[in-house]
Design a protein around this motif. Structure first.
Motif, mmCIF file in Angstrom:
data_model
loop_
_atom_site.group_PDB
_atom_site.id
_atom_site.type_symbol
_atom_site.label_atom_id
_atom_site.label_comp_id
_atom_site.label_asym_id
_atom_site.label_seq_id
_atom_site.Cartn_x
_atom_site.Cartn_y
_atom_site.Cartn_z
ATOM 1 N N CYS A 133 -4.859 16.362 15.766
ATOM 2 C CA CYS A 133 -4.913 17.590 15.168
ATOM 3 C C CYS A 133 -4.299 17.249 13.830
ATOM 4 N N TYR A 134 -3.181 16.615 13.704
ATOM 5 C CA TYR A 134 -2.379 16.530 12.476
ATOM 6 C C TYR A 134 -3.102 15.693 11.595
ATOM 7 N N CYS A 135 -4.060 14.619 11.988
ATOM 8 C CA CYS A 135 -5.103 13.918 11.125
ATOM 9 C C CYS A 135 -5.991 14.802 10.440
ATOM 10 N N LYS A 136 -6.680 15.850 11.266
ATOM 11 C CA LYS A 136 -7.768 16.621 11.188
ATOM 12 C C LYS A 136 -7.249 17.545 9.817
ATOM 13 N N PRO A 161 -6.128 6.689 18.954
ATOM 14 C CA PRO A 161 -5.157 7.112 17.877
ATOM 15 C C PRO A 161 -5.221 6.381 16.544
ATOM 16 N N TYR A 162 -5.505 5.171 16.653
ATOM 17 C CA TYR A 162 -5.570 4.321 15.557
ATOM 18 C C TYR A 162 -6.784 4.879 14.569
ATOM 19 N N ASN A 163 -7.934 4.993 15.387
ATOM 20 C CA ASN A 163 -9.148 5.634 14.627
ATOM 21 C C ASN A 163 -8.868 6.968 13.830
ATOM 22 N N SER A 164 -8.073 7.735 14.505
ATOM 23 C CA SER A 164 -7.480 9.100 13.729
ATOM 24 C C SER A 164 -6.983 8.724 12.663
ATOM 25 N N LEU A 165 -5.933 7.929 12.638
ATOM 26 C CA LEU A 165 -5.092 7.484 11.462
ATOM 27 C C LEU A 165 -6.271 6.846 10.341
ATOM 28 N N LEU A 166 -6.871 6.061 10.566
ATOM 29 C CA LEU A 166 -7.916 5.403 9.854
ATOM 30 C C LEU A 166 -8.827 6.707 9.151
ATOM 31 N N LEU A 168 -7.897 9.621 8.733
ATOM 32 C CA LEU A 168 -6.878 10.303 7.720
ATOM 33 C C LEU A 168 -6.926 9.534 6.498
ATOM 34 N N TYR A 169 -6.740 8.194 6.480
ATOM 35 C CA TYR A 169 -6.493 7.428 5.394
ATOM 36 C C TYR A 169 -7.840 7.626 4.483
ATOM 37 N N THR A 170 -8.897 7.683 5.114
ATOM 38 C CA THR A 170 -10.200 7.693 4.517
ATOM 39 C C THR A 170 -10.430 8.952 3.573
ATOM 40 N N LYS A 171 -9.973 10.356 4.434
ATOM 41 C CA LYS A 171 -10.186 11.456 3.963
ATOM 42 C C LYS A 171 -9.119 11.648 2.957
ATOM 43 N N THR A 172 -8.013 11.337 2.864
ATOM 44 C CA THR A 172 -6.730 11.595 1.942
ATOM 45 C C THR A 172 -7.034 10.289 0.516
ATOM 46 N N GLY A 173 -8.097 9.377 0.762
ATOM 47 C CA GLY A 173 -8.165 8.600 -0.280
ATOM 48 C C GLY A 173 -7.085 7.548 -0.615
#
Length: 491
Positions: A133-136, A161-166, A168-173
């Motif tokens: 949820c945080y990542c989205k 959970p690692y994929n969620s972070l990945l 997140l980092y993709t979407k936030t540039g």
């Protein structure tokens, strides 16, 4: 309803259950008249009022189907009602419920739900659901802190959970953070899955490192535990297309076709889109024929994808032929498909054809939506027909977005129209446009109001209300406009 009224396995047949139970599977009942949210909500309310019993596995399957169709509100209502009636929630059920709360009531409500859970239910699944949820929501600090907490608690961490972070980092540039996550996964003996490899490849492509992207594919092949699926190769083909490496892209697309053994619709659509982006019209039509043969009925989304691809390839006659084929046999007239062709017509300056198609769609029951008016708005702005452009803005605002949200013109559109009124010294036009805009926004903004002030000054007109307007909107204008305001304001 007591707990024992829910069956925890699939051993009981729906067909053989007693009259106190629902006479058919719950998901069959809910989707009997289609998957439109209004219809599903109506059927759900009927079921809940009936107080009929269902097996627990039905609730789980129904929740999955509702979530797949993004019907989050009815899914949450079903989950909450079944809990009130005594259905025991397993830990995985809590994680699903948390996700539904976040999607319908926001992240704060999801956090409160998590906090209120008994400690025994706060395992890796619930933590992972909150992390996702945080990542989205692109809440980087909260996501990173929660991930550290999960590590401190020694929770078993999978790739998820690692994929969620990945993601997140993709979407936030922040693709530069992704290699470190990959190394941490390897150091912790967390097996990379196909999603991990796909995000990793995308991150490398984002920094134009094609050679390293190819090395990732080679590593995946050597590892042997994860087989590249059609998604992997559509990802690789897209990377090659973006880089202009069309020969390599087509080799990746051939691999994609080999791996689409289950004949997934999405794979066909990716093939059509990517062959189109590679400029290969022959392959586009070949895959289209394969798609038509693979499915008894060609879905609206497939026609939309094909027509858009042909339009992008400048094959307007081909797009028109495909459209006529769809139009002659469609059961539901999809305004999105009409919009694709309307957009192509307006770009070619064929306004009469665009208008005729809009009216034909209306006669077939597909009213113009905000996107339709957006297409015509773009045309009228480019052709300098500003009154008609304002009408398009008014229509789009009145209709709103398909998801129930408000439609807002872009800042570029607002600026262009206000500049026109300013140049023409058209105070009435400017005020009329801002009144339309106020139906969609709480504040029209300083830039628009500064333009209005300049329009008044250029026209030599005064206003008894413009100061109050600025105060109501809590807007401060620049120094030049403040001086003009002194001249045009009258009490």
């Amino acid at each position: 309803m007591s707990v024992n009224q829910f069956q925890f396995g699939r051993t009981k047949s729906v067909a053989k259950r007693s009259k106190k139970y629902l006479e058919e599977a719950l998901y069959t009942r809910l989707f009997r008249e289609g998957s439109e949210e209004a219809s599903v909500r109506h059927k759900l309310n009927q079921f809940l009022k009936s107080h009929k019993r269902v097996y627990k596995w039905e609730v789980g399957d129904t929740l999955k189907k509702l979530r797949d169709r993004k019907l989050y509100y009815p899914a949450l209502k079903l989950s909450e009602t079944m809990t009130k009636r005594g259905m025991n929630k397993m830990v995985s059920d809590h994680a699903i419920h948390l996700d539904l709360v976040a999607k319908t009531r926001g992240i704060a409500a999801a956090e409160n739900y998590f906090i209120d859970l008994p400690e025994s239910s706060k395992n890796h699944l619930c933590y992972g659901a909150l992390l996702n949820c945080y990542c989205k929501e692109l809440m980087t600090e909260e996501a990173e802190a929660l991930m550290e907490k999960m590590k401190e608690l020694n929770l078993p961490l999978s790739a998820m959970p690692y994929n969620s972070l990945l993601t997140l980092y993709t979407k936030t540039g922040q693709p530069e953070k992704i290699p470190a996550i990959i190394q941490e996964m390897k150091a912790s003996n967390v097996m990379l899955d196909s999603y991990t490899y796909n995000v990793w490849m995308r991150a490398l492509a984002a920094v134009n490192d094609i050679a390293e992207t190819e090395r990732v594919i080679d590593e995946m092949k050597r590892d042997g535990r994860v087989a590249g699926d059609w998604t992997t190769y559509s990802n690789l083909a897209s990377i090659y297309v973006d880089a202009g490496l069309f020969e390599k892209a087509e080799k990746a697309l051939k691999e994609l076709e080999k791996r689409n053994v289950c004949r997934e619709l999405s794979a066909y659509q990716f093939l059509i889109t990517l062959y189109g982006r590679a400029g290969n019209l022959i392959e586009v039509f070949r895959v289209w024929r394969s798609l038509r043969l693979a499915f008894l009925k060609t879905a609206n989304i497939s026609y939309l994808n094909m027509i858009q691809t042909l339009i992008n390839l400048k094959d307007l006659p081909g797009a028109e032929k495909c459209f006529r084929e769809w139009e002659s046999g469609c059961s539901t007239y999809d305004i999105r498909i009409a919009n694709a062709l309307i957009g192509a017509y307006t770009k070619e300056g064929l306004l009469e054809k665009a208008e005729e198609l809009k009216e034909r769609a209306r006669r077939r029951g597909a009213k113009p939506n905000a996107k339709t008016w957006e297409i015509f708005l773009d045309y009228y702005l480019k052709s300098g027909e500003f009154k008609l452009a304002v009408d398009c803005v008014a229509n789009a605002i009145s209709i709103g977005r398909g998801d129930g949200g408000k439609w807002l013109p872009s800042s570029v559109v607002v600026r262009r129209l206000m500049e026109h009124f300013e140049q023409e010294k058209d105070v009435d036009g400017a005020e009329g446009f801002l009144e339309i805009l106020k139906k969609a926004v709480d504040n029209v903004g300083a830039e628009a109001l500064e333009s209005l002030i300049r329009t008044y000054a250029a026209a030599g007109r005064t206003s008894p209300v413009i100061r109050r307007w600025l105060k109501m909107e809590n807007v401060e204008v620049n120094e030049v406009c403040m001086k003009l305001l002194e001249k045009i304001s009258v009490e």
